[in-house]
Scaffold this motif. Structure first.
Motif, mmCIF file in Angstrom:
data_model
loop_
_atom_site.group_PDB
_atom_site.id
_atom_site.type_symbol
_atom_site.label_atom_id
_atom_site.label_comp_id
_atom_site.label_asym_id
_atom_site.label_seq_id
_atom_site.Cartn_x
_atom_site.Cartn_y
_atom_site.Cartn_z
ATOM 1 N N PHE A 194 0.817 -1.211 0.000
ATOM 2 C CA PHE A 194 0.000 0.000 0.000
ATOM 3 C C PHE A 194 0.854 1.266 0.000
ATOM 4 O O PHE A 194 0.369 2.346 -0.319
ATOM 5 C CB PHE A 194 -0.931 0.024 1.212
ATOM 6 C CG PHE A 194 -2.025 -1.011 1.144
ATOM 7 C CD1 PHE A 194 -3.211 -0.731 0.485
ATOM 8 C CD2 PHE A 194 -1.875 -2.247 1.736
ATOM 9 C CE1 PHE A 194 -4.228 -1.672 0.417
ATOM 10 C CE2 PHE A 194 -2.883 -3.194 1.675
ATOM 11 C CZ PHE A 194 -4.059 -2.912 1.019
ATOM 12 N N GLY A 195 2.091 1.153 0.394
ATOM 13 C CA GLY A 195 2.995 2.291 0.454
ATOM 14 C C GLY A 195 4.428 1.813 0.349
ATOM 15 O O GLY A 195 4.710 0.613 0.429
ATOM 16 N N LEU A 196 5.351 2.739 0.169
ATOM 17 C CA LEU A 196 6.748 2.383 -0.075
ATOM 18 C C LEU A 196 7.685 2.948 0.982
ATOM 19 O O LEU A 196 8.896 2.979 0.780
ATOM 20 C CB LEU A 196 7.172 2.895 -1.459
ATOM 21 C CG LEU A 196 6.373 2.336 -2.641
ATOM 22 C CD1 LEU A 196 6.741 3.074 -3.916
ATOM 23 C CD2 LEU A 196 6.613 0.842 -2.795
ATOM 24 N N GLY A 197 7.120 3.397 2.118
ATOM 25 C CA GLY A 197 7.935 4.090 3.098
ATOM 26 C C GLY A 197 8.329 3.280 4.309
ATOM 27 O O GLY A 197 9.347 2.589 4.314
ATOM 28 N N ASP A 198 7.503 3.317 5.365
ATOM 29 C CA ASP A 198 7.905 2.852 6.688
ATOM 30 C C ASP A 198 8.374 1.396 6.717
ATOM 31 O O ASP A 198 9.366 1.073 7.377
ATOM 32 C CB ASP A 198 6.760 3.035 7.676
ATOM 33 C CG ASP A 198 6.498 4.506 7.981
ATOM 34 O OD1 ASP A 198 7.176 5.355 7.377
ATOM 35 O OD2 ASP A 198 5.615 4.805 8.800
ATOM 36 N N GLU A 199 7.663 0.503 6.036
ATOM 37 C CA GLU A 199 8.060 -0.905 6.058
ATOM 38 C C GLU A 199 9.463 -1.089 5.490
ATOM 39 O O GLU A 199 10.247 -1.907 5.978
ATOM 40 C CB GLU A 199 7.057 -1.746 5.272
ATOM 41 C CG GLU A 199 7.366 -3.230 5.300
ATOM 42 C CD GLU A 199 6.316 -4.065 4.611
ATOM 43 O OE1 GLU A 199 6.201 -5.262 4.936
ATOM 44 O OE2 GLU A 199 5.598 -3.529 3.735
ATOM 45 N N GLY A 200 9.774 -0.321 4.451
ATOM 46 C CA GLY A 200 11.071 -0.463 3.809
ATOM 47 C C GLY A 200 12.237 -0.077 4.681
ATOM 48 O O GLY A 200 13.377 -0.500 4.425
ATOM 49 N N VAL A 201 12.013 0.740 5.712
ATOM 50 C CA VAL A 201 13.104 1.152 6.583
ATOM 51 C C VAL A 201 13.768 -0.070 7.216
ATOM 52 O O VAL A 201 14.998 -0.231 7.170
ATOM 53 C CB VAL A 201 12.601 2.120 7.676
ATOM 54 C CG1 VAL A 201 13.679 2.362 8.732
ATOM 55 C CG2 VAL A 201 12.171 3.444 7.054
ATOM 56 N N LEU A 202 12.958 -0.954 7.809
ATOM 57 C CA LEU A 202 13.516 -2.152 8.445
ATOM 58 C C LEU A 202 13.977 -3.181 7.421
ATOM 59 O O LEU A 202 15.015 -3.824 7.604
ATOM 60 C CB LEU A 202 12.489 -2.768 9.386
ATOM 61 C CG LEU A 202 12.190 -1.990 10.676
ATOM 62 C CD1 LEU A 202 11.130 -2.704 11.494
ATOM 63 C CD2 LEU A 202 13.445 -1.801 11.511
#
Length: 532
Positions: A54-62
């Motif tokens: 749904f998005g490309l931000g927060d999950e990608g950090v980890l």
């Protein structure tokens, strides 16, 4: 509703001990069945979102951070992060066992969320001694919170560890055995939570400590809790020191977060509310009202009831843990901590009601939850119908406009090409298995310092063959995500973006994305003056 055994009371408390105490009997089959029901239900509820992006931000950090660690890079030295090492260590260890893929990442996320549901049920049952209502609370939370946020998140890890601490703390109340394992477990979980999300973990630690500060009889428990709380932080501190990253970690996690992060995060309570999460916005005020009613009605019992005090402590930790950004996502992350207090107060208040009034209350609560069920069903249907695309990390159903086309273009480019992703798309280097040349993966005006812009620009112009820009994050409308920002276009941001546009020529537009190729004559001299 279960009937209390009036002939027995807990030591040091006026609260009755119930005959079906889930932790009091080694073979509580009814409680085990309810636990399995909660776990399996939450697991099934999360499955539709196994491959949805749904998005490309927060999950990608980890995920991107864990991938970098597996490549031998050092946290805080070779790449910048404002989070403690706990979340990165968890994901890196998981990838080391299962392999690097979106499937393995989402399996970890779903198991984490399932664990939250199970420990929320266990903590609620410790507080209320009523299994069906505890199960309803845990499953209701899952329906109202899952969908967009069914993904890897340091907040989910923190919530799981906090609920383990809450359950262990509540289980220890009234346990007269000399040797207790619950304080040690609570300490280990709370200490680990603080190493994933410092503020929320510290609040959970204080709430758990409140359960063991009662009298001299609790001194051994408090010591065990303190030792458990210190163990994991000491181990992770040794890990950071061993990597030669202590000074860098202090600057990233402590200094940068204190001076840059909190100032841009403030939003109104319940920001971005929708039909699915709407009840969660009003849960904290509702529980506060129930707590007040209970205290007014029977304040003497509440004053001496350690279970009540523990529930209140964790409820306050949940409420305070929503800040500094109390939008609906962060409220959903923190809600499980207030659920034991909800279960406790509800059970105490309705215990004297007749059966027909209890059934009426149940029907009313279920009716109020129907819009959330409908919204959840709609989100699950969208996720299941999303068209999947092949990536190096497995098949992905991206619901972010233009992502499939962009990833196809990146896949067609030589594998040796290097990229600079701007301003906040750490999922793209993870999904495409392409190198992001900068040590920074998040660029927000007011959050990113001028020197960081300068350093990132030099990295891009020296090493990147391609530039990927997500224009949905640079548009003026995006600033509604950060209403506390005073200046959406500070001088350093303007100079940085001008240097990128000059140094990289437009090749294609896919949805909100721009793909740009580096101009052959461009070099790092374009970055001069950004930090001035």
């Amino acid at each position: 509703m279960n009937t209390p055994n009036s002939s027995r009371t807990q030591a040091g408390s006026e609260r009755p001990v119930y005959s079906d105490d889930v932790m009091g009997r080694p073979a509580d089959w009814a409680g085990l069945c309810w636990l399995l029901f909660v776990g399996s239900t939450v697991f099934v509820l999360c499955l539709p979102f196994m491959r949805s992006i749904f998005g490309l931000g927060d999950e990608g950090v980890l995920l991107h951070g864990a991938e970098r660690l597996l490549r031998g890079q050092r946290l805080y030295v070779d790449f910048f992060e404002f989070l403690p090492p706990g979340g990165f260590v968890i994901v890196t260890a998981w990838f080391g066992i299962t392999g690097v893929s979106l499937w393995s990442a989402r399996l970890l996320a779903i198991l984490t969320i399932m664990g939250i549901g199970c420990f929320t049920y266990l903590a609620c049952r410790q507080a209320s001694r009523h299994a069906p209502s505890s199960a309803f609370v845990a499953i209701g939370w899952a329906i109202m919170s899952q969908g967009f946020w069914t993904q890897i998140s340091h907040h989910w890890f923190t919530t799981l560890l906090s609920m383990v601490a809450a359950w262990a703390a509540l289980a220890s109340v009234g346990n007269l055995q000399r040797r207790q394992w619950q304080p040690l477990v609570a300490g280990l979980a709370a200490g680990a939570a603080a190493m994933v999300t410092p503020t929320r973990g510290a609040l959970a630690m204080l709430a758990a400590a409140a359960s063991f500060v009662d009298s001299r009889r609790q001194t051994p428990s408090l010591i065990a809790f303190a030792l458990g709380s210190a163990l994991i932080p000491i181990c992770l501190l040794a890990y950071v020191i061993g990597q030669g990253a202590l000074a860098a970690a202090f600057d990233d996690v402590i200094v940068h977060t204190a001076t840059r992060y909190a100032s841009v995060q403030s939003v109104p309570f319940g920001y971005f509310m929708n039909d699915q999460s709407r009840p969660l916005k009003y849960l904290f005020p509702l529980v506060a009202l129930l707590t007040l009613v209970l205290c007014v009605r029977d304040w003497r019992t509440c004053l001496h009831d350690r279970v009540f005090r523990s529930c209140v402590a964790f409820g306050l930790a949940g409420l305070m843990g929503c800040f500094p950004r109390p939008d609906m996502a962060h409220i959903a992350f923190a809600t499980p901590l207030v659920c034991p207090l909800l279960a406790y107060c509800t059970n105490r208040i309705v215990a004297s009601w007749s059966r027909k009034f209890r059934y009426a209350l149940a029907v009313l609560v279920i009716s109020l939850c129907l819009p959330s069920v409908a919204a959840f069903s709609s989100a699950a249907n969208i996720a299941l119908q999303g068209e999947r695309a092949a990536t190096p990390r497995g098949r992905v159903a991206s619901l972010y406009d233009g992502t499939r086309e962009l990833m196809a273009r990146i896949a067609a480019a030589p594998s040796s090409d290097r990229y600079f992703f701007y301003p906040y798309t750490p999922m793209l280097p993870f999904l495409t298995a392409r190198e992001h040349v900068s040590k920074y993966d998040l660029f927000i005006p007011g959050y990113t310092t001028p020197s960081q812009y300068q350093e990132a620009c030099v990295s891009a112009l020296r090493h990147a063959s391609w530039l990927v820009i997500d224009r949905s994050w640079t548009a003026t409308s995006f600033m509604r995500n950060f209403p506390a920002l005073r200046d959406a276009e500070p001088p350093e941001t303007k100079r940085f973006e001008l240097a990128l546009q000059t140094g990289f020529e437009l090749v294609a537009r896919d949805g909100a994305f721009e793909l740009r190729r580096r101009v052959k004559t461009a070099d790092e001299t374009l970055c001069a003056g950004i930090a001035e």
